[in-house]
Design a protein around this motif. Structure first.
Motif, PDB file in Angstrom:
ATOM      1  N   GLU A  68       0.887  -1.166   0.000  1.00 57.38           N
ATOM      2  CA  GLU A  68       0.000   0.000   0.000  1.00 57.38           C
ATOM      3  C   GLU A  68       0.918   1.207   0.000  1.00 57.38           C
ATOM      4  O   GLU A  68       1.813   1.315   0.841  1.00 57.38           O
ATOM      5  N   LEU A  69       0.701   2.125  -0.957  1.00 57.98           N
ATOM      6  CA  LEU A  69       1.613   3.252  -1.100  1.00 57.98           C
ATOM      7  C   LEU A  69       0.895   4.488  -1.596  1.00 57.98           C
ATOM      8  O   LEU A  69      -0.260   4.418  -2.001  1.00 57.98           O
ATOM      9  N   GLU A  70       1.595   5.613  -1.513  1.00 65.22           N
ATOM     10  CA  GLU A  70       1.081   6.873  -2.042  1.00 65.22           C
ATOM     11  C   GLU A  70       2.133   7.494  -2.949  1.00 65.22           C
ATOM     12  O   GLU A  70       3.318   7.493  -2.618  1.00 65.22           O
ATOM     13  N   GLN A  71       1.640   8.004  -4.080  1.00 63.58           N
ATOM     14  CA  GLN A  71       2.484   8.698  -5.046  1.00 63.58           C
ATOM     15  C   GLN A  71       1.869  10.055  -5.331  1.00 63.58           C
ATOM     16  O   GLN A  71       0.711  10.298  -5.027  1.00 63.58           O
ATOM     17  N   GLU A  72       2.654  10.896  -5.974  1.00 60.91           N
ATOM     18  CA  GLU A  72       2.154  12.190  -6.399  1.00 60.91           C
ATOM     19  C   GLU A  72       1.470  12.056  -7.749  1.00 60.91           C
ATOM     20  O   GLU A  72       2.032  11.447  -8.665  1.00 60.91           O
ATOM     21  N   CYS A  73       0.286  12.624  -7.886  1.00 65.44           N
ATOM     22  CA  CYS A  73      -0.404  12.641  -9.181  1.00 65.44           C
ATOM     23  C   CYS A  73       0.463  13.395 -10.175  1.00 65.44           C
ATOM     24  O   CYS A  73       0.994  14.470  -9.868  1.00 65.44           O
ATOM     25  N   GLY A  74       0.608  12.852 -11.361  1.00 67.63           N
ATOM     26  CA  GLY A  74       1.425  13.469 -12.395  1.00 67.63           C
ATOM     27  C   GLY A  74       0.844  14.740 -12.964  1.00 67.63           C
ATOM     28  O   GLY A  74       1.538  15.489 -13.649  1.00 67.63           O
ATOM     29  N   VAL A  75      -0.443  15.022 -12.683  1.00 70.33           N
ATOM     30  CA  VAL A  75      -1.093  16.219 -13.214  1.00 70.33           C
ATOM     31  C   VAL A  75      -1.316  17.255 -12.113  1.00 70.33           C
ATOM     32  O   VAL A  75      -0.951  18.412 -12.253  1.00 70.33           O
ATOM     33  N   THR A  76      -1.894  16.817 -10.979  1.00 68.59           N
ATOM     34  CA  THR A  76      -2.293  17.756  -9.926  1.00 68.59           C
ATOM     35  C   THR A  76      -1.336  17.799  -8.737  1.00 68.59           C
ATOM     36  O   THR A  76      -1.443  18.674  -7.896  1.00 68.59           O
ATOM     37  N   LEU A  77      -0.439  16.822  -8.628  1.00 69.00           N
ATOM     38  CA  LEU A  77       0.513  16.690  -7.533  1.00 69.00           C
ATOM     39  C   LEU A  77      -0.136  16.304  -6.197  1.00 69.00           C
ATOM     40  O   LEU A  77       0.544  16.304  -5.177  1.00 69.00           O
ATOM     41  N   SER A  83      -2.784   0.379  -4.389  1.00 74.98           N
ATOM     42  CA  SER A  83      -2.616  -0.956  -3.811  1.00 74.98           C
ATOM     43  C   SER A  83      -1.930  -1.821  -4.846  1.00 74.98           C
ATOM     44  O   SER A  83      -2.315  -1.821  -6.012  1.00 74.98           O
ATOM     45  N   VAL A  84      -0.924  -2.563  -4.416  1.00 79.90           N
ATOM     46  CA  VAL A  84      -0.183  -3.450  -5.315  1.00 79.90           C
ATOM     47  C   VAL A  84      -0.349  -4.875  -4.817  1.00 79.90           C
ATOM     48  O   VAL A  84      -0.208  -5.143  -3.630  1.00 79.90           O
ATOM     49  N   ALA A  85      -0.680  -5.772  -5.727  1.00 81.84           N
ATOM     50  CA  ALA A  85      -0.738  -7.207  -5.433  1.00 81.84           C
ATOM     51  C   ALA A  85      -0.124  -7.909  -6.635  1.00 81.84           C
ATOM     52  O   ALA A  85      -0.667  -7.854  -7.739  1.00 81.84           O
ATOM     53  N   GLU A  86       1.025  -8.513  -6.416  1.00 81.76           N
ATOM     54  CA  GLU A  86       1.789  -9.147  -7.499  1.00 81.76           C
ATOM     55  C   GLU A  86       2.136 -10.576  -7.124  1.00 81.76           C
ATOM     56  O   GLU A  86       2.542 -10.850  -5.991  1.00 81.76           O
ATOM     57  N   GLU A  87       2.019 -11.468  -8.098  1.00 81.74           N
ATOM     58  CA  GLU A  87       2.475 -12.842  -7.886  1.00 81.74           C
ATOM     59  C   GLU A  87       3.996 -12.879  -7.964  1.00 81.74           C
ATOM     60  O   GLU A  87       4.599 -12.203  -8.792  1.00 81.74           O
ATOM     61  N   VAL A  88       4.601 -13.661  -7.093  1.00 83.27           N
ATOM     62  CA  VAL A  88       6.047 -13.829  -7.066  1.00 83.27           C
ATOM     63  C   VAL A  88       6.376 -15.188  -7.673  1.00 83.27           C
ATOM     64  O   VAL A  88       5.765 -16.192  -7.315  1.00 83.27           O
ATOM     65  N   ALA A  89       7.310 -15.221  -8.591  1.00 80.23           N
ATOM     66  CA  ALA A  89       7.804 -16.468  -9.182  1.00 80.23           C
ATOM     67  C   ALA A  89       9.283 -16.267  -9.503  1.00 80.23           C
ATOM     68  O   ALA A  89       9.629 -15.632 -10.493  1.00 80.23           O
ATOM     69  N   TRP A  90      10.134 -16.762  -8.610  1.00 79.89           N
ATOM     70  CA  TRP A  90      11.571 -16.594  -8.750  1.00 79.89           C
ATOM     71  C   TRP A  90      12.264 -17.936  -8.668  1.00 79.89           C
ATOM     72  O   TRP A  90      11.729 -18.911  -8.164  1.00 79.89           O
ATOM     73  N   ARG A  91      13.488 -17.911  -9.117  1.00 79.26           N
ATOM     74  CA  ARG A  91      14.392 -19.053  -8.933  1.00 79.26           C
ATOM     75  C   ARG A  91      15.694 -18.485  -8.390  1.00 79.26           C
ATOM     76  O   ARG A  91      16.362 -17.703  -9.052  1.00 79.26           O
ATOM     77  N   LEU A  92      16.012 -18.839  -7.139  1.00 74.76           N
ATOM     78  CA  LEU A  92      17.253 -18.389  -6.515  1.00 74.76           C
ATOM     79  C   LEU A  92      18.365 -19.321  -6.966  1.00 74.76           C
ATOM     80  O   LEU A  92      18.309 -20.524  -6.714  1.00 74.76           O
ATOM     81  N   LEU A  93      19.347 -18.778  -7.635  1.00 70.97           N
ATOM     82  CA  LEU A  93      20.394 -19.590  -8.245  1.00 70.97           C
ATOM     83  C   LEU A  93      21.631 -19.682  -7.373  1.00 70.97           C
ATOM     84  O   LEU A  93      22.158 -18.656  -6.932  1.00 70.97           O
ATOM     85  N   PRO A  94      22.128 -20.908  -7.167  1.00 70.16           N
ATOM     86  CA  PRO A  94      23.422 -21.028  -6.500  1.00 70.16           C
ATOM     87  C   PRO A  94      24.511 -20.587  -7.472  1.00 70.16           C
ATOM     88  O   PRO A  94      24.295 -20.502  -8.682  1.00 70.16           O
ATOM     89  N   GLU A  95      25.677 -20.291  -6.943  1.00 69.66           N
ATOM     90  CA  GLU A  95      26.783 -19.879  -7.811  1.00 69.66           C
ATOM     91  C   GLU A  95      27.078 -20.975  -8.819  1.00 69.66           C
ATOM     92  O   GLU A  95      26.994 -22.166  -8.517  1.00 69.66           O
ATOM     93  N   GLY A  96      27.370 -20.568 -10.048  1.00 74.13           N
ATOM     94  CA  GLY A  96      27.714 -21.509 -11.100  1.00 74.13           C
ATOM     95  C   GLY A  96      26.537 -21.963 -11.945  1.00 74.13           C
ATOM     96  O   GLY A  96      26.732 -22.576 -12.982  1.00 74.13           O
ATOM     97  N   VAL A  97      25.313 -21.685 -11.532  1.00 67.52           N
ATOM     98  CA  VAL A  97      24.140 -22.051 -12.323  1.00 67.52           C
ATOM     99  C   VAL A  97      23.779 -20.856 -13.202  1.00 67.52           C
ATOM    100  O   VAL A  97      23.627 -19.731 -12.720  1.00 67.52           O
ATOM    101  N   GLU A  98      23.673 -21.120 -14.498  1.00 71.33           N
ATOM    102  CA  GLU A  98      23.381 -20.055 -15.457  1.00 71.33           C
ATOM    103  C   GLU A  98      21.896 -19.684 -15.420  1.00 71.33           C
ATOM    104  O   GLU A  98      21.034 -20.557 -15.365  1.00 71.33           O
TER     105      GLU A  98
END
Length: 163
Positions: A68-77, A83-98
């Motif tokens: 949950e965040l607040e930004q400045e309006c690009g027109v009126t300020l 509200s942000v809701a994003e799915e996370v899908a990562w692969r944490l790589l050990p050293e040496g894995v491309e």
């Protein structure tokens, strides 16, 4: 660089059966991140994650980031809540894995000496999820102004266009 929201994880410490975890940014983390991302405020940043090792030694991470965040309006300020809701899908790589570069593959996060920073990965995902041109409800550019025509790399060329 010293990340504002650092949550380092040693890949070797993830059990074979996997683990669930919740990451939540403290007030000081959120304040520092809001400065970095150019926000008026970052009220909430958290993620519920599931980590499971794969056969290559990488860790598959799935879950959901919410903010949950607040930004400045690009027109009126004026402040604009988002509200942000994003799915996370990562692969944490050990050293040496491309890293893989398949379009449907999870995002690869490289580790240093077998340690990945989940907090910094969340901060980067949040930065991509934030609306780059927030507008307050009802905010509009003045009559006759089209921001696509008057700004950007080709604005000067538009002035040369023949009627």
């Amino acid at each position: 660089m010293n990340p504002e929201f650092s949550r380092r994880l040693a890949l070797a410490h993830v059990p074979a059966e996997g683990v669930a975890m919740r990451l939540e940014a403290a007030a000081s983390d959120r304040e520092a991140l809001s400065r970095r991302l150019g926000l008026l405020a970052l009220h909430v940043l958290q993620a519920d994650l599931r980590l499971i090792p794969d056969e290559e030694g990488a860790i598959l991470v799935t879950g959901r980031l919410t903010a949950e965040l607040e930004q400045e309006c690009g027109v009126t300020l004026v402040p604009v809540h988002q509200s942000v809701a994003e799915e996370v899908a990562w692969r944490l790589l050990p050293e040496g894995v491309e890293p893989s570069d398949g379009e449907d593959d999870p995002d690869d996060i490289e580790s240093e000496q077998g340690v990945a920073d989940l907090g910094e990965a969340l901060a980067q995902q949040l930065s991509l999820a934030i609306d780059p041109y927030p507008r307050a409800p009802g905010a509009a550019l003045p009559e006759g102004v089209d921001d696509r025509e008057t700004h950007g790399p080709f604005a000067a060329l538009l002035k040369l266009r023949r009627p």
